[in-house]
Scaffold this motif. Structure first.
Motif, PDB file in Angstrom:
ATOM      1  N   GLU A 186      15.307  32.063  -9.432  1.00 31.66           N
ATOM      2  CA  GLU A 186      16.218  30.915  -9.052  1.00 31.66           C
ATOM      3  C   GLU A 186      16.209  31.206  -7.289  1.00 31.66           C
ATOM      4  OE1 GLU A 186      18.476  29.668 -12.893  1.00 31.66           O
ATOM      5  OE2 GLU A 186      19.029  31.332 -11.854  1.00 31.66           O
ATOM      6  N   GLY A 187      16.120  30.041  -6.662  1.00 33.70           N
ATOM      7  CA  GLY A 187      16.271  30.139  -5.400  1.00 33.70           C
ATOM      8  C   GLY A 187      15.155  30.042  -4.364  1.00 33.70           C
ATOM      9  N   PRO A 188      14.229  30.837  -4.363  1.00 37.18           N
ATOM     10  CA  PRO A 188      12.982  30.840  -3.315  1.00 37.18           C
ATOM     11  C   PRO A 188      12.177  29.757  -3.773  1.00 37.18           C
ATOM     12  CG  PRO A 188      13.167  32.968  -4.367  1.00 37.18           C
ATOM     13  CD  PRO A 188      14.303  32.209  -5.019  1.00 37.18           C
ATOM     14  N   PHE A 191      13.221  26.596  -8.289  1.00 40.11           N
ATOM     15  CA  PHE A 191      14.312  26.572  -9.614  1.00 40.11           C
ATOM     16  C   PHE A 191      15.740  26.647  -8.787  1.00 40.11           C
ATOM     17  CE2 PHE A 191      10.375  28.282 -11.106  1.00 40.11           C
ATOM     18  CZ  PHE A 191      10.368  27.772 -12.330  1.00 40.11           C
ATOM     19  N   LEU A 192      16.385  25.596  -9.186  1.00 38.46           N
ATOM     20  CA  LEU A 192      17.636  25.400  -8.530  1.00 38.46           C
ATOM     21  C   LEU A 192      18.734  25.402  -9.594  1.00 38.46           C
ATOM     22  CD1 LEU A 192      17.179  21.987  -6.787  1.00 38.46           C
ATOM     23  CD2 LEU A 192      17.049  24.197  -5.682  1.00 38.46           C
ATOM     24  N   ARG A 244      17.648  22.657 -12.684  1.00 39.77           N
ATOM     25  CA  ARG A 244      16.495  21.641 -12.248  1.00 39.77           C
ATOM     26  C   ARG A 244      15.301  22.416 -11.641  1.00 39.77           C
ATOM     27  NH1 ARG A 244      15.919  17.106 -14.058  1.00 39.77           N
ATOM     28  NH2 ARG A 244      14.768  16.484 -12.256  1.00 39.77           N
ATOM     29  N   VAL A 245      14.187  22.135 -11.808  1.00 39.71           N
ATOM     30  CA  VAL A 245      13.026  22.566 -10.878  1.00 39.71           C
ATOM     31  C   VAL A 245      12.418  21.489 -10.163  1.00 39.71           C
ATOM     32  CG1 VAL A 245      11.306  22.460 -12.966  1.00 39.71           C
ATOM     33  CG2 VAL A 245      10.571  23.946 -11.248  1.00 39.71           C
ATOM     34  N   GLU A 258       3.812  32.592  -5.003  1.00 37.07           N
ATOM     35  CA  GLU A 258       4.364  33.909  -4.215  1.00 37.07           C
ATOM     36  C   GLU A 258       5.328  33.285  -3.402  1.00 37.07           C
ATOM     37  OE1 GLU A 258       2.068  34.783  -0.061  1.00 37.07           O
ATOM     38  OE2 GLU A 258       0.966  35.793  -1.499  1.00 37.07           O
ATOM     39  N   ALA A 259       6.403  33.928  -3.193  1.00 36.97           N
ATOM     40  CA  ALA A 259       7.620  33.393  -2.467  1.00 36.97           C
ATOM     41  C   ALA A 259       7.139  32.978  -1.026  1.00 36.97           C
ATOM     42  CB  ALA A 259       8.480  34.434  -2.593  1.00 36.97           C
ATOM     43  N   LYS A 260       7.488  31.679  -0.881  1.00 41.53           N
ATOM     44  CA  LYS A 260       7.529  31.313   0.582  1.00 41.53           C
ATOM     45  C   LYS A 260       8.238  32.138   1.699  1.00 41.53           C
ATOM     46  CE  LYS A 260       6.214  26.820   1.379  1.00 41.53           C
ATOM     47  NZ  LYS A 260       6.388  25.446   0.970  1.00 41.53           N
TER      48      LYS A 260
END
Length: 142
Positions: free
Chosen positions: A32-34, A59-60, A65-66, A139-141
């Motif tokens: 969640e977050g990124p 993912f919030l 919510r996504v 991949e994390a942005k």
């Protein structure tokens, strides 16, 4: 008390010094977050028509919510998280017709229906099916 040979002590100290320099720590991003940029889908490399149109998910946590993009259309839905278990609810998306990337976007929506688990390794997120196979890799942005 037994005395150790100097060569043994030197070798032992050298080994300990070598162990002290460990590789850089791998940090695991939270689910969640990124923003997670799609890199592979169904074992194939993901494509984007342009950097600003790259498929991604986020993912919030507060809303469960996504949200994201399939590369053409915005998407969103609910999710439930229980440890490594992940269930994506019904995903909705806008309905724009794009000249490129619609096959990949449809395949991404089909992959969402198979997701049962997730795994993050460093900055890589894998959405997994019930057999533990990766259906999508992100991949994390930065």
């Amino acid at each position: 008390m037994k005395t150790l040979p100097a060569s043994f002590v030197t070798a032992l100290m050298f080994g300990m010094i070598g162990c002290a320099s460990s590789p850089a720590a791998v940090t695991n991003e939270p689910l969640e977050g990124p923003q997670w940029k799609l890199t592979r889908l169904g074992g194939q490399p993901a494509t984007a028509t342009s950097p600003e149109k790259a498929p991604y998910l986020q993912f919030l946590a507060a809303e469960k919510r996504v949200v994201g993009s399939g590369g053409c259309n915005r998407l969103g839905g609910s999710y439930t998280l229980d440890g490594s278990k992940l269930t994506l609810g019904q995903m909705a998306s806008t309905m724009m017709a794009c000249p490129h990337g619609m096959d990949q976007e449809q395949a991404l929506h089909a992959a969402f229906k198979k997701v049962t688990n997730w795994r993050v390794d460093g900055e890589t997120l894998q959405l997994l099916d019930a057999a533990g196979q990766s259906v999508a890799t992100f991949e994390a942005k930065k």
